[in-house]
Design a protein around this motif. Structure first.
Motif, PDB file in Angstrom:
ATOM      1  N   ILE A 139      14.980  19.126  43.341  1.00 22.72           N
ATOM      2  CA  ILE A 139      16.183  19.943  43.559  1.00 22.72           C
ATOM      3  C   ILE A 139      16.013  20.646  44.900  1.00 22.72           C
ATOM      4  O   ILE A 139      15.151  21.509  45.059  1.00 22.72           O
ATOM      5  N   LEU A 162      18.223  15.981  45.361  1.00 27.32           N
ATOM      6  CA  LEU A 162      19.586  16.535  45.307  1.00 27.32           C
ATOM      7  C   LEU A 162      19.729  17.638  46.339  1.00 27.32           C
ATOM      8  O   LEU A 162      18.816  18.449  46.491  1.00 27.32           O
ATOM      9  N   ASP A 164      22.987  20.438  47.598  1.00 25.59           N
ATOM     10  CA  ASP A 164      24.399  20.794  47.408  1.00 25.59           C
ATOM     11  C   ASP A 164      25.194  20.826  48.711  1.00 25.59           C
ATOM     12  O   ASP A 164      26.399  21.015  48.691  1.00 25.59           O
ATOM     13  N   SER A 215      25.516  17.572  45.879  1.00 34.26           N
ATOM     14  CA  SER A 215      25.168  17.421  44.467  1.00 34.26           C
ATOM     15  C   SER A 215      24.300  18.596  44.034  1.00 34.26           C
ATOM     16  O   SER A 215      23.218  18.809  44.591  1.00 34.26           O
ATOM     17  N   ALA A 217      22.323  20.928  41.098  1.00 32.01           N
ATOM     18  CA  ALA A 217      21.765  21.029  39.747  1.00 32.01           C
ATOM     19  C   ALA A 217      22.442  22.210  39.062  1.00 32.01           C
ATOM     20  O   ALA A 217      22.587  23.284  39.653  1.00 32.01           O
ATOM     21  N   VAL A 228      23.742  17.667  36.403  1.00 34.77           N
ATOM     22  CA  VAL A 228      23.983  17.625  37.852  1.00 34.77           C
ATOM     23  C   VAL A 228      25.463  17.375  38.118  1.00 34.77           C
ATOM     24  O   VAL A 228      26.080  16.503  37.494  1.00 34.77           O
ATOM     25  N   ALA A 230      27.368  15.710  40.608  1.00 34.08           N
ATOM     26  CA  ALA A 230      27.074  14.761  41.688  1.00 34.08           C
ATOM     27  C   ALA A 230      28.311  14.551  42.557  1.00 34.08           C
ATOM     28  O   ALA A 230      29.429  14.497  42.047  1.00 34.08           O
ATOM     29  N   TYR A 235      29.927  14.633  36.608  1.00 37.29           N
ATOM     30  CA  TYR A 235      28.852  15.288  35.862  1.00 37.29           C
ATOM     31  C   TYR A 235      27.900  14.226  35.333  1.00 37.29           C
ATOM     32  O   TYR A 235      28.320  13.273  34.657  1.00 37.29           O
TER      33      TYR A 235
END
Ligand code: FES
Length: 717
Positions: A139, A162, A164, A215, A217, A228, A230, A235
């Motif tokens: 993450i 991942l 964001d 994406s 978490a 997640v 994504a 989801y």
């Protein structure tokens, strides 16, 4: 309420950064969108928030409870202050990109639910949630996550990373300065933005590493699944054998009257607007906090052509590296230590700041309040680890590691190294032979994490002939690039501990300094100058590093030369300005100065020394009016009353006041509530915290039903 969308449109140009000493200004296609029905222009790939700032808008709506103006705070998806309606849907404008034709409206009050066509039959067939199994889930694609992914990818371990944001690199992409630390271990001497590019290129070259951008978490569940969101819309359950939390940190908030006015931002938010999006969100800035984050953000503001009206630090000394502090002082930024902020002042946005001296108990000293005009106040009072993923995984006894700021707040160089170590530990936990992770590695990790050490008085060499560097570096910090670039190895730092001060070894093994200036250009603290007596011993030439546009100074210009601490030594003429590729955007300015003070010159003044006239009037409010929960607009007074009535359980405070119930998920207000308990003399052991429950980020409900993936318009809940 002020309608600042009336901002002068001819001002649009000046709100973008069109020249920068370090960052390239890319040509980007324009995108048309509308704000309150008026046509606006953005640049492709820009967030809505940045596009609004570039168009002169910094009030994005008004709060439903009291009509208070709302703007950005974190610019990082964590606080939800920046909510706008985009084509009718509430979105965080700091995370959502502008699309051609997007209709953007302010959120004034509560956003309404989209209209439902009742004649239409609504399908109850929700799509099943996809589950993806992966050996390692990381993450966070910042310095720690990328470094760990490199180690895992090099060993062919299937890894999903991942992030964001829309690009990898985390906070590295905001850092225009050269990094401290060790050249061998963590790219010291290289700019953060370039480290991000290198790490990203390496990760992308590794076939076993998959990258999901945009994406986030959302939660760690007891069955080991990580929920997640994504691509910002799907989801997905990710079931890793091993989880590595490298999600970084979030900025601490501070409670003071006016703290939620648009124009009060976290330092990271400011750096995001300036260094990532090349938007100029301020004309006159004031910084609260003298740690490295505040000092660096102030420097970045100066590089972007923004006036820094001052910086305050509550402690008697700035907590960040002295070389960062000295850079600001030399550039003309007033630094007020032992000062606190009393209030941010303005009706709908920041117009001034009021500060006061504090006594040894950190209380404002009566009669010392002063106000200064500014349009933006940066809050840089520390970071909190984003630790909820680690905590939940541990609670459910799932295998989890943490790296970088998510584990312990430290410099980005330390995050790079801790990510590397955790990557190897994860590989080993999966049964791969990674050899021993030596004691030296752990020692290096500790050194990189260490706080600034002892400060010695500056020692100026006695020599007054030939050419040699003067090291204006007087505080022990982990940093060694100057030792590696000297072709004659004449700068030395104790190899056992790179926190020791560098020394110039004049005449070592018969070798003399050639005056190549490589050490001047590479020093991350801009703390090395070179003095050359060879042409004129009475009026030597001094080479000074300068990280501002080359055109700022030309031969023949007069410039104030400054000592290490910011004192003016004299006014001298610029002899030459050297901007060569090998110096990686650090300009070297040569001045000729009298021998009496040539060796003391450490920098050039950029901004006039004047602090500005203190304002006669400032807004005075009682502390109890201060907003503690910015989502639900709950004041310190509301909470203090309950604490005085005996409340010790934050759940109770939450139920009565709605504090902690807003969209940020209690991330910003919980530390401030603890502070009120402390102020009221309640020991931590008596406080009952609210449980941290998923989701850790708010998500439109339709996403869980799989509606959004089809682009349904009514999926927002
Ligand atoms: S400013 Fe956008 S979420 Fe905080």
């Amino acid at each position: 309420m002020t309608d600042n969308s009336q901002a002068d449109r001819s001002d649009v140009k000046v709100r973008r950064i069109d020249r920068h000493p370090i960052l390239p200004i890319p040509e980007r296609a324009g995108v048309s969108f509308s704000w309150k029905g008026r046509p606006f222009r953005a640049l492709r790939g820009e967030t809505i928030a940045s596009a609004l700032f570039a168009n002169g808008v910094r009030i994005f709506g008004h709060h439903a409870k009291d009509g208070a103006a709302q703007g950005i705070f974190c610019a990082n998806g964590q606080c939800a202050q920046c909510l706008v309606l985009a084509d009718g849907r509430p979105v965080k404008s700091c995370m959502e990109l502008v699309r051609p034709g997007l209709r953007v409206e302010p959120v004034d009050g509560l956003p309404g639910l989209p209209a439902v066509d009742r004649s239409e039959k609504v399908s109850a067939d929700f799509r099943p949630i996809e589950t993806i199994r992966v050996p390692v889930l990381i993450i966070g694609g910042g310095p720690a996550g990328l470094s760990a992914a490199v180690e895992l990818g090099r060993r062919g371990i299937e890894t999903l990373i991942l992030d964001d944001k829309h690009r990898l690199g985390g906070k590295l992409v905001l850092q225009t300065h050269r990094f401290f630390g060790s050249i061998d271990a963590v790219y010291a001497g290289t700019r953060g933005i370039d480290i991000a590019t290198r790490l990203e290129a390496e990760v992308r070259s590794l076939p076993s590493v998959r990258i999901w951008l945009q994406s986030a978490a959302l939660a760690v569940f007891s069955d080991g699944c990580v929920g997640v969101l994504a691509d910002g819309q799907r989801y997905v359950h990710v079931l890793p054998e091993l989880l590595l939390n490298a999600a970084g940190a979030r900025e601490k908030n501070l409670a003071f009257p006016g703290n939620t006015l648009p124009g009060v931002y976290g330092a990271g938010a400011f750096q995001t607007l300036v260094n990532r999006d090349l938007v100029k969100p301020a004309a006159r800035l004031f910084v609260v906090g003298g740690g490295n984050v505040g000092l660096i953000a102030a420097y970045h503001a100066l590089q972007a052509g923004i006036t820094v009206a001052g910086l305050i630090e509550v402690m008697p000394e700035c907590g960040g590296y002295k070389v960062h502090r000295d850079k600001l002082a030399r550039l003309g930024v007033p630094i007020h230590t032992s000062h606190t902020i009393l209030s941010a002042n303005g009706d709908d946005a920041v117009e001034s700041v009021t500060i006061a001296r504090v006594n040894e108990c950190f209380e404002p000293v009566p009669g010392t309040a002063r106000s200064f005009a500014c349009d933006t106040i940066l809050i840089a009072v520390g970071l909190d680890p984003i630790s909820e993923f680690t905590e939940k995984a541990r609670e459910f006894e799932l295998p989890v590691f943490a790296a970088g700021d998510a584990e312990e707040i430290a410099e980005a160089s330390a995050a790079i190294f801790s990510g590397k170590i955790r990557g190897l530990e994860v590989a080993r936990a999966l049964g791969h032979d990674v050899g021993g992770i030596s004691e030296d590695w752990h020692r290096t990790a500790e050194i990189l994490k260490s706080k600034p050490g002892k400060t010695a008085g500056e020692s100026v060499p006695a020599q007054e002939e030939g050419v040699f560097p003067v090291l204006h570096c007087s505080q022990e910090i982990p940093c060694d690039p100057c030792t590696a670039v000297c072709p004659n190895k004449l700068i030395d730092i104790d190899a056992e501990d790179i926190r020791r001060l560098p020394v110039f070894l004049a005449g070592k093994e018969g070798k003399a300094c050639s005056g190549c200036e490589r050490c001047v250009a590479v020093c991350p603290g801009l703390a090395i100058t070179m003095v050359d007596y060879r042409k004129d011993a009475a009026f030597p030439t001094v080479s000074v590093p300068f990280e501002f546009p080359r055109e700022t100074l030309s031969p023949g210009d007069e410039v104030d030369v400054i000592d290490t601490e910011g004192g003016t030594l004299g006014r001298v003429e610029v002899a030459a300005v050297k901007a060569i590729k090998a110096n990686d955007r650090t300009v070297i300015v040569k001045v000729r100065a009298p021998r009496e003070y040539a060796k003391k010159i450490a920098g050039l003044r950029l901004q006039p020394e004047a602090e500005g006239e203190p304002l006669a009037r400032y807004v005075e409010r009682t502390d109890d009016d201060t907003i503690v929960c910015r989502c639900e607009r709950v004041t310190a007074g509301d909470i203090r009353t309950l604490v005085r009535q005996g409340s010790r359980d934050i759940n109770e405070i939450k139920a009565v006041t709605r504090a902690c119930m807003g969209p940020c998920g209690a991330k910003t207000c919980t530390p401030l509530i603890h502070r009120i308990f402390r102020e009221e003399g309640v020991p931590e052991s008596e406080i009952v915290d609210q449980p941290k429950r998923p989701l850790f980020l708010e998500v439109p409900l339709g996403v869980f039903a799989g509606l959004d993936a089809e682009g349904d318009d009514d999926a927002t809940g």
